[in-house]
Design a protein around this motif. Structure first.
Motif, mmCIF file in Angstrom:
data_model
loop_
_atom_site.group_PDB
_atom_site.id
_atom_site.type_symbol
_atom_site.label_atom_id
_atom_site.label_comp_id
_atom_site.label_asym_id
_atom_site.label_seq_id
_atom_site.Cartn_x
_atom_site.Cartn_y
_atom_site.Cartn_z
ATOM 1 N N ALA A 167 30.138 24.202 18.029
ATOM 2 C CA ALA A 167 30.436 23.638 19.347
ATOM 3 C C ALA A 167 29.311 22.736 19.846
ATOM 4 O O ALA A 167 29.537 21.864 20.687
ATOM 5 N N GLU A 168 28.096 22.946 19.322
ATOM 6 C CA GLU A 168 26.947 22.152 19.760
ATOM 7 C C GLU A 168 26.642 20.981 18.819
ATOM 8 O O GLU A 168 25.675 20.253 19.019
ATOM 9 N N ALA A 169 27.445 20.790 17.793
ATOM 10 C CA ALA A 169 27.180 19.750 16.795
ATOM 11 C C ALA A 169 27.330 18.353 17.389
ATOM 12 O O ALA A 169 28.160 18.121 18.267
ATOM 13 N N LEU A 223 46.347 13.483 14.044
ATOM 14 C CA LEU A 223 46.000 14.693 14.789
ATOM 15 C C LEU A 223 45.051 15.543 13.957
ATOM 16 O O LEU A 223 45.357 15.893 12.816
ATOM 17 N N ASP A 224 43.909 15.889 14.535
ATOM 18 C CA ASP A 224 42.998 16.876 13.945
ATOM 19 C C ASP A 224 43.298 18.194 14.631
ATOM 20 O O ASP A 224 42.909 18.409 15.782
ATOM 21 N N TYR A 225 44.015 19.061 13.935
ATOM 22 C CA TYR A 225 44.416 20.342 14.517
ATOM 23 C C TYR A 225 43.332 21.370 14.234
ATOM 24 O O TYR A 225 43.033 21.676 13.085
ATOM 25 N N GLY A 226 42.767 21.925 15.331
ATOM 26 C CA GLY A 226 41.618 22.806 15.193
ATOM 27 C C GLY A 226 40.347 21.985 15.106
ATOM 28 O O GLY A 226 39.501 22.214 14.254
ATOM 29 N N CYS A 227 40.215 21.020 15.998
ATOM 30 C CA CYS A 227 39.193 19.971 15.873
ATOM 31 C C CYS A 227 37.816 20.377 16.376
ATOM 32 O O CYS A 227 36.875 19.574 16.305
ATOM 33 N N GLY A 228 37.658 21.596 16.897
ATOM 34 C CA GLY A 228 36.353 21.986 17.427
ATOM 35 C C GLY A 228 35.989 21.126 18.623
ATOM 36 O O GLY A 228 36.745 21.009 19.585
ATOM 37 N N ASN A 229 34.817 20.488 18.553
ATOM 38 C CA ASN A 229 34.424 19.602 19.652
ATOM 39 C C ASN A 229 34.783 18.140 19.375
ATOM 40 O O ASN A 229 34.277 17.237 20.045
ATOM 41 N N GLY A 230 35.647 17.916 18.379
ATOM 42 C CA GLY A 230 36.256 16.603 18.201
ATOM 43 C C GLY A 230 35.431 15.562 17.494
ATOM 44 O O GLY A 230 35.630 14.359 17.702
ATOM 45 N N LEU A 231 34.527 15.968 16.602
ATOM 46 C CA LEU A 231 33.667 14.984 15.937
ATOM 47 C C LEU A 231 34.455 14.042 15.033
ATOM 48 O O LEU A 231 34.148 12.848 14.960
ATOM 49 N N VAL A 232 35.461 14.546 14.339
ATOM 50 C CA VAL A 232 36.266 13.680 13.471
ATOM 51 C C VAL A 232 37.021 12.650 14.314
ATOM 52 O O VAL A 232 37.090 11.467 13.965
ATOM 53 N N PHE A 241 23.522 22.699 12.079
ATOM 54 C CA PHE A 241 23.835 21.929 13.280
ATOM 55 C C PHE A 241 22.602 21.650 14.139
ATOM 56 O O PHE A 241 22.716 21.156 15.257
ATOM 57 N N GLU A 242 21.446 21.980 13.608
ATOM 58 C CA GLU A 242 20.194 21.749 14.313
ATOM 59 C C GLU A 242 19.391 20.666 13.606
ATOM 60 O O GLU A 242 19.698 20.281 12.467
ATOM 61 N N GLU A 243 18.377 20.170 14.272
ATOM 62 C CA GLU A 243 17.532 19.146 13.668
ATOM 63 C C GLU A 243 16.853 19.705 12.425
ATOM 64 O O GLU A 243 16.265 20.792 12.447
ATOM 65 N N ILE A 244 16.929 18.966 11.329
ATOM 66 C CA ILE A 244 16.390 19.453 10.068
ATOM 67 C C ILE A 244 14.871 19.503 10.102
ATOM 68 O O ILE A 244 14.212 18.637 10.675
#
Length: 316
Positions: free
Chosen positions: A84-86, A115-124, A276-279
């Protein structure tokens, strides 16, 4: 799903049998014996907020589907889900480029609805819109309603292309999910489905990120083989167009493959969150194994994920 008797609870110490469990394979109806301890493996949750929790899984000996035994309050686990934080960083862009190319190879263009079904926070969806795909939409039942949790977006269907990426393994009833998507998919439309591949997951190595990421308890409820997923699609009347024996994030780009992701987790805190964090560049560069997989991981893939392109037939 079955409730467990007090006798089985007392005979299987180490597992909490006070709630419902998945004792029957939803694909072939095989019933697992709780008294057979050899049938189960225990994996820890790879999400940082729940890393101290462990969950038993079992593999159906008939169809090879992997099941998470315990039924949990999954909403509480998604409340702290790291994806969710990506943010749409360069690595994600390159991976999504790889994903979208699979659809472009089958006619996907900027004029089509998606349609992205189950898209999380919609990055795609964000990636596609930035690249001129104005008819790209997303829906996720766990997203806020003011964001991608608004189900009215589904009324824009039927859609020419639907993405079901890392979703089918999260639901109790794959038949109901695919039936719903069939109603949203236009005749002649394509559905790209990405999911772990149960065939290539060693459930006897729960300490390895190569496998515990794919198992991903308790979020992954059922993990299927290629044969099972293709059969589920065919039951909807879809035809299998193409099979890819790896996930979209397993690319030829330096460092962007599943072996590298998994190795980076291993040299970090072992959790899914670090992706999902800074490397931590210096930490990564000090690891010979990380550098090795950054160069060669694509060709050494364990293929624990798969992608299948389906097409809905045009009926008279």
């Amino acid at each position: 799903m079955d409730s467990v008797s007090p006798e089985l609870i007392s005979n299987n110490q180490g597992y909490d049998r006070s709630h419902k469990q998945r004792l029957e394979c939803l694909i072939c109806n095989y019933h697992v014996d709780l008294n057979d301890k050899s049938a189960f493996s225990t994996f820890f949750c790879n999400v940082r907020a729940f890393r101290d929790e462990k969950f038993p899984i079992w593999r159906c000996p008939t169809c090879q589907t992997i099941h998470c035994l315990d039924v949990v309050d999954i909403d509480s686990y998604y409340a702290k889900y790291p994806f969710a934080e990506a943010k749409l960083t360069l690595p994600f862009r390159l991976c999504y480029q790889n994903l979208c190319q699979k659809m472009i190879e089958h006619g996907f263009s900027k004029t089509h609805s998606f349609l992205d079904y189950g898209c999380g926070n919609g990055l795609v969806v964000q990636y596609l819109r930035e690249n001129g795909f104005a008819n790209a939409y997303g829906y996720d039942p766990y997203a806020p309603k003011e964001s991608f949790g608004d189900a009215t977006v589904l009324q824009r269907g039927p859609f020419d292309y639907i993405l079901l990426q890392d979703i089918i393994e999260h639901v109790e009833d794959p038949h109901a999910l695919l039936s719903k998507l069939d109603s949203l998919l236009a005749p002649g439309g394509y559905l790209l489905l990405g999911t772990p591949n149960a065939t290539n997951i060693d459930i006897n190595r729960p300490e390895l990120s190569n496998y515990y990421n794919a198992v991903h308890v308790p979020y992954h409820i059922h993990i299927y083989t290629r044969e099972v997923v293709e059969s589920l699609g065919k039951q909807q009347g879809w035809e299998v167009v193409k099979f890819f024996n790896r996930g979209y994030d397993d690319t030829r780009w330096f460092g962007l493959n599943t072996r590298t992701w998994n190795e980076y987790q291993s040299i970090s805190d072992g959790t899914f969150d670090v992706i999902f964090e800074e490397i931590n560049i210096w930490q990564a560069l000090k690891s010979y194994r990380f550098l090795f997989y950054a160069f060669f991981g694509y060709w050494l893939s364990l293929r624990t994920d798969m992608t299948i392109m389906f097409r809905k037939k045009i009926t008279d």
